[in-house]
Design an enzyme around this catalytic site. Structure first.
Site, PDB file in Angstrom:
ATOM      1  N   TYR A 142       0.793  -1.385   0.199  1.00  0.00           N
ATOM      2  CA  TYR A 142      -0.088  -0.017  -0.095  1.00  0.00           C
ATOM      3  C   TYR A 142       0.858   1.106  -0.335  1.00  0.00           C
ATOM      4  O   TYR A 142       1.774   0.858   1.128  1.00  0.00           O
ATOM      5  CB  TYR A 142      -0.614   0.069   1.089  1.00  0.00           C
ATOM      6  CG  TYR A 142      -1.652   1.397   1.230  1.00  0.00           C
ATOM      7  CD1 TYR A 142      -3.011   1.094   0.515  1.00  0.00           C
ATOM      8  CD2 TYR A 142      -2.006   2.210   2.138  1.00  0.00           C
ATOM      9  CE1 TYR A 142      -3.687   2.680   0.575  1.00  0.00           C
ATOM     10  CE2 TYR A 142      -2.508   3.182   2.236  1.00  0.00           C
ATOM     11  CZ  TYR A 142      -3.806   3.154   1.558  1.00  0.00           C
ATOM     12  OH  TYR A 142      -4.212   4.862   2.002  1.00  0.00           O
ATOM     13  N   ASP A 237       9.270   2.664  -0.683  1.00  0.00           N
ATOM     14  CA  ASP A 237       8.128   3.652  -0.217  1.00  0.00           C
ATOM     15  C   ASP A 237       8.420   2.964   1.393  1.00  0.00           C
ATOM     16  O   ASP A 237       8.063   2.356   2.257  1.00  0.00           O
ATOM     17  CB  ASP A 237       7.196   3.164  -0.368  1.00  0.00           C
ATOM     18  CG  ASP A 237       5.977   3.665   0.851  1.00  0.00           C
ATOM     19  OD1 ASP A 237       6.519   4.114   1.922  1.00  0.00           O
ATOM     20  OD2 ASP A 237       4.549   3.661   0.360  1.00  0.00           O
ATOM     21  N   LYS A 265       4.467   9.305   8.454  1.00  0.00           N
ATOM     22  CA  LYS A 265       4.816   8.979   9.858  1.00  0.00           C
ATOM     23  C   LYS A 265       5.712  10.327  11.065  1.00  0.00           C
ATOM     24  O   LYS A 265       5.335  10.315  11.560  1.00  0.00           O
ATOM     25  CB  LYS A 265       5.332   7.523   9.751  1.00  0.00           C
ATOM     26  CG  LYS A 265       3.777   7.119   9.134  1.00  0.00           C
ATOM     27  CD  LYS A 265       3.344   5.476   9.001  1.00  0.00           C
ATOM     28  CE  LYS A 265       2.379   5.217   8.268  1.00  0.00           C
ATOM     29  NZ  LYS A 265       0.754   5.351   8.677  1.00  0.00           N
TER      30      LYS A 265
HETATM   31  N1  HOZ Z   1      -3.269   3.494   6.064  1.00  0.00           N
HETATM   32  C1  HOZ Z   1      -2.565   3.673   7.655  1.00  0.00           C
HETATM   33  C2  HOZ Z   1      -2.620   2.011   8.305  1.00  0.00           C
HETATM   34  N2  HOZ Z   1      -2.116   1.064   7.472  1.00  0.00           N
HETATM   35  C3  HOZ Z   1      -4.167   3.551   8.497  1.00  0.00           C
HETATM   36  C4  HOZ Z   1      -4.531   5.047   8.840  1.00  0.00           C
HETATM   37  C5  HOZ Z   1      -5.351   5.367  10.248  1.00  0.00           C
HETATM   38  O1  HOZ Z   1      -6.318   5.051   9.823  1.00  0.00           O
HETATM   39  O2  HOZ Z   1      -5.092   6.650  10.488  1.00  0.00           O
END
Ligand code: HOZ
Length: 428
Positions: A142, A237, A265
């Protein structure tokens, strides 16, 4: 009704699915999401005043635990000087210097506001630089929610069973090639089938979005060699892994240097920041140095850079943090594996540094098809059993757990006790 339940029912009237990011809705585990009101160190407090030990840490950013003084003080100091200028600031320069010093593959860097912005911009740079349209990504990886990445996507898309999102044009889908993670032969075949057409291979060097999956020995090196040979831009990534698996991220840990790196992050210390960077030759193509356009009103925001700079400086000056995280994470992961085994459950536990996953399957998990063999019903029961015992896990089998420095030996024991009881409960 709890306050969380009341808020969720209001939220569902107002916000799609009641949440601002899909995995939070608990659809992967059932039940009602918990609404949080504060956090300190390892502990989250919800709106009903229940407390939980946090193993998500805002999906990665809070590596020092919640509200660390070093980050809060920096934000407090920055606050009176206004919230946004839309003009360059000193801290952007200092943050860029630090990123370049810490991350091996980054010679120049551009700050953005999220991981999604970072990955979509990096791909644009690769396309602009090579003059090619196609990209190759891996099933279950992802890279945020830009169109190109919502083909065979992991994370929430996988959790909801919609890895190929409606709204992505056929043209974009055609330009996105996907192959299984850890399958170098499949990458070679895809490259051979699309000669001179692939701009970039983008990969999570350690996957966190189908649960935690590590690269097989030689896989990243194989990708590096293939990209060199075919003049394909290799993008790591590292939004999740950057500054987490090592000060210089997965690329430092595995000794493989990509052409471009995406970050997010941890780089924002909990405020919204992303970044993409890499070889100067590529980054010099970005406007206004070059013609590849990318911009942002809030990019390099003074509060976000204050938080990010404080957190990165701390990590840079305290490398012992990584040994501490390694030790506590090893105890958590090895302990979970051992407990499962004692209960007759030969479950797979994958871990790299302070990211790990307990997969509810007895097969090794090396790619998406392995991850899909998990018993999701049992995982859901386990999740809720842990929650009742005050342990806050990612509400999906297809997400990694993130350990912070606030996890003490005592909290490791608390987790392992809850893990044993919850595994029993989930299989009654
Ligand atoms: N896409 C995030 C985890 N892989 C989740 C982000 C969120 O829900 O804060």
């Amino acid at each position: 009704m709890t306050t969380s339940e009341t808020l969720f029912s209001r939220a569902q009237e107002l916000i799609p699915g009641g949440v601002n990011s899909p995995v939070r809705a608990f659809r992967g585990v059932g039940g009602t999401p918990i609404f949080m009101k504060s956090a300190q160190g390892a502990w989250l407090t919800d709106v009903d005043d229940n407390q939980y030990v946090d193993f998500i840490n805002s999906w990665g950013p809070m590596i020092l635990g919640h509200a660390p003084a070093v980050v809060l003080d920096a934000v407090r100091a920055a606050l009176p000087a206004s919230l946004s200028f839309g003009a360059p600031t000193r801290r952007e320069v200092e943050l860029a210097e630090l990123i370049i010093e810490m991350v091996p593959g980054v010679e120049k860097v551009r700050l953005v506001n999220s991981g999604t912005e970072a990955t979509m911009s990096a791909v644009r740079v690769a396309r602009g630089y090579t003059g090619r349209d196609k990209i190759l990504k891996f099933e279950g990886c992802y890279h945020g929610h830009a169109d190109s990445f919502l083909i065979a996507a992991g994370s929430g898309a996988l959790t909801l069973g919609a890895p190929d999102s409606p709204g992505v044009t056929q043209g974009v889908a055609r330009d996105t090639l996907t192959v299984p993670y850890n399958d170098l032969a499949a990458v070679e075949a895809a490259v051979a089938a699309n000669p001179g057409q692939i701009a970039a291979i983008i990969i999570e060097p350690v996957v966190g979005n189908m649960g935690l999956v590590e690269p097989a020995r030689g896989f990243l090196a194989g990708l590096r060699a293939l990209c060199n040979y075919h003049d394909i831009v290799l993008i790591f990534d590292e939004v999740m892994t950057g500054f987490r698996l090592a000060p210089g991220g997965a690329q430092q840990l595995y000794g493989i240097t990509p052409d471009l790196t995406t970050l997010g992050k941890i780089i924002g210390g909990g405020l919204p920041v992303g970044a993409y960077g890499g070889r100067a030759e590529l980054m010099n193509q970005v406007a206004p140095a070059g013609k590849i356009y990318q911009a942002g009103t809030l990019s390099g925001n003074p509060l976000a850079t204050a938080a990010g700079l404080a957190q990165l400086r701390y990590l840079h000056e305290h490398p012992e943090v990584y040994a501490q995280l390694e030790a506590s994470s090893a105890r958590l992961a090895d302990g979970s594996r051992q407990i499962a085994k004692e209960l007759g459950l030969n479950y797979t536990v994958n871990r790299v540094g302070s990211m790990f996953s307990l997969f509810f399957t007895d097969r090794p998990v090396r790619d998406l098809s392995d991850a899909k063999h998990c018993d999701l019903q049992a995982f859901g029961r386990y999740f809720h059993a842990m929650l009742r015992r005050g342990i806050y896990l990612a509400p999906s089998q297809f997400e990694a757990l993130f350990v912070s420095t606030a996890i003490t030996d005592e909290l490791v024991e608390k987790y392992l006790t809850a893990c044993r009881e919850s595994l029993v409960e989930a299989h009654e």
